[in-house]
Enzyme design. Sequence first.
Site, mmCIF file in Angstrom:
data_model
loop_
_atom_site.group_PDB
_atom_site.id
_atom_site.type_symbol
_atom_site.label_atom_id
_atom_site.label_comp_id
_atom_site.label_asym_id
_atom_site.label_seq_id
_atom_site.Cartn_x
_atom_site.Cartn_y
_atom_site.Cartn_z
ATOM 1 N N HIS A 316 24.448 -2.794 -2.671
ATOM 2 C CA HIS A 316 25.435 -3.275 -1.697
ATOM 3 C C HIS A 316 26.156 -4.496 -2.269
ATOM 4 O O HIS A 316 25.526 -5.496 -2.614
ATOM 5 C CB HIS A 316 24.707 -3.648 -0.403
ATOM 6 C CG HIS A 316 25.611 -3.813 0.770
ATOM 7 N ND1 HIS A 316 25.337 -4.675 1.811
ATOM 8 C CD2 HIS A 316 26.779 -3.217 1.083
ATOM 9 C CE1 HIS A 316 26.288 -4.608 2.698
ATOM 10 N NE2 HIS A 316 27.184 -3.722 2.297
ATOM 11 N N ASP A 320 26.749 -7.083 5.537
ATOM 12 C CA ASP A 320 27.297 -6.514 6.769
ATOM 13 C C ASP A 320 26.911 -7.354 7.985
ATOM 14 O O ASP A 320 25.785 -7.865 8.069
ATOM 15 C CB ASP A 320 26.782 -5.089 6.969
ATOM 16 C CG ASP A 320 27.391 -4.129 5.971
ATOM 17 O OD1 ASP A 320 26.848 -3.010 5.845
ATOM 18 O OD2 ASP A 320 28.397 -4.485 5.347
ATOM 19 N N HIS A 395 31.169 -2.521 12.336
ATOM 20 C CA HIS A 395 30.604 -3.708 11.702
ATOM 21 C C HIS A 395 31.663 -4.336 10.804
ATOM 22 O O HIS A 395 32.709 -3.747 10.552
ATOM 23 C CB HIS A 395 29.356 -3.359 10.885
ATOM 24 C CG HIS A 395 29.637 -2.571 9.633
ATOM 25 N ND1 HIS A 395 29.986 -1.221 9.657
ATOM 26 C CD2 HIS A 395 29.646 -2.939 8.323
ATOM 27 C CE1 HIS A 395 30.174 -0.800 8.411
ATOM 28 N NE2 HIS A 395 29.981 -1.826 7.578
ATOM 29 N N HIS A 397 32.209 -5.697 6.997
ATOM 30 C CA HIS A 397 31.709 -5.815 5.621
ATOM 31 C C HIS A 397 32.402 -7.023 4.987
ATOM 32 O O HIS A 397 33.624 -7.074 4.907
ATOM 33 C CB HIS A 397 32.033 -4.550 4.820
ATOM 34 C CG HIS A 397 31.665 -4.684 3.377
ATOM 35 N ND1 HIS A 397 30.384 -4.494 2.913
ATOM 36 C CD2 HIS A 397 32.421 -5.025 2.293
ATOM 37 C CE1 HIS A 397 30.366 -4.688 1.609
ATOM 38 N NE2 HIS A 397 31.584 -5.023 1.204
#
Length: 423
Positions: A316, A320, A395, A397
Amino acid sequence: MAVRGRHRRYQPNRINRASLTVTAGGAGMALPLTVAGTAGAADVDTWNKVAACESTNNWSINTGNGYFGGLQFKQSTWEAYGGTAYAGRADLATKEQQIAVAEKVLDAQGPGAWPVCSAKAGLTRGGATPDVTPASATKPKPAKRAVKDVKPEVTPQSTAGTAEMYTVVRGDTLSGIADDRRVRGGWQGLYETNRRVIGADPDLITPGQRLSLHGQGATKGRTDDRAGERAKERAEDRAKERAEDRAEARAREKAAEKKAAERKAAERQAAQKKAAERKAPAPRARQASPGAVAPVAASPSTPYRAAGGSWSKGYHTGVDFPVATGTSVKAVAAGRVVSAGWGGSYGYQVVIRHSDGKYSQYGHLSALSVKAGQQVGAGQRIARSGSTGNSTGPHLHFEVRTGPGFGSDIDPLAYLRARGVRI
């Protein structure tokens, strides 16, 4: 408990590289491009679902990330499976041609060639054969034109003189057509025969209309009567249009006068306010704006560098924050907006360059409040959160990068904490 949103990797799909190797003995071999009878077939509806996931169903997309077309082919895959027989890249080919090549990739590699979107679309081997007929693979695809030619829905104009029908071209009139083609009954007979095609005004014909050349042999008296009625109707229509034009002109004049009056009133109020401010005592020094803030009022969920196959770098690249769609998203520090718009897998995004040379990125947004080139301050609202792009739920990011593009990420929470943000 709040939904923990996740987003897919930045690169739309991943083709198994081992399957792309072409042996030296087969380097010049032409690959068959028909799709019927392949073991890995899927119907057109399923391919549409894959394209909706990969590229939001944009079959000519080219975002510069190395993947092209509605099914996001890598160039090497497109070439290895015979796509260049249709076009140099997938985004330059038709939807049917892209599906034809995709059928061969599916047959050779299986649904794993589109690891995320195949699952969402229900793509499997052994489905129904797609009902598509791509252009012949033996003819080179012509270069794309910026403006498409308008093609009449009729026989070629070169045969219009001998055919029973005539195709209207630019500059034509009914009288000219009737004279050139010797239509029985003249332009009046031609109009009566094609009234349903032309409409109420015989003076208005448009290129591409298909007219029958069998004019009606009406008597002169009947023709004259109808011509008089049409002339009267046209005169009434023109008078009505002139009256409407005058009414619209008067309305525009009144609107302009009202706007001018409002502008003068606003200027007077501004002048009065400015004069009052000059008379007022000097205000105390304003409190300095914060050096850095959190992008949203929420705790992070998926952390930075979380490992997994869902991301193209194997981890990742940001962090988030699970927030509901429409939540206000703030600039973490002052800077200049370098990008505000669609960002492929990130959906709608904003990228800001800060004074320290770092870049902050905000992805999966539902609405944008800024544009490229705009200066923003720390804590200023720049967008609203959402679930656009490759996202499994609402959400935000958030990334921090050393450059404006993907692949130069650093720890975003460490960046904020170093500037005094408690998160």
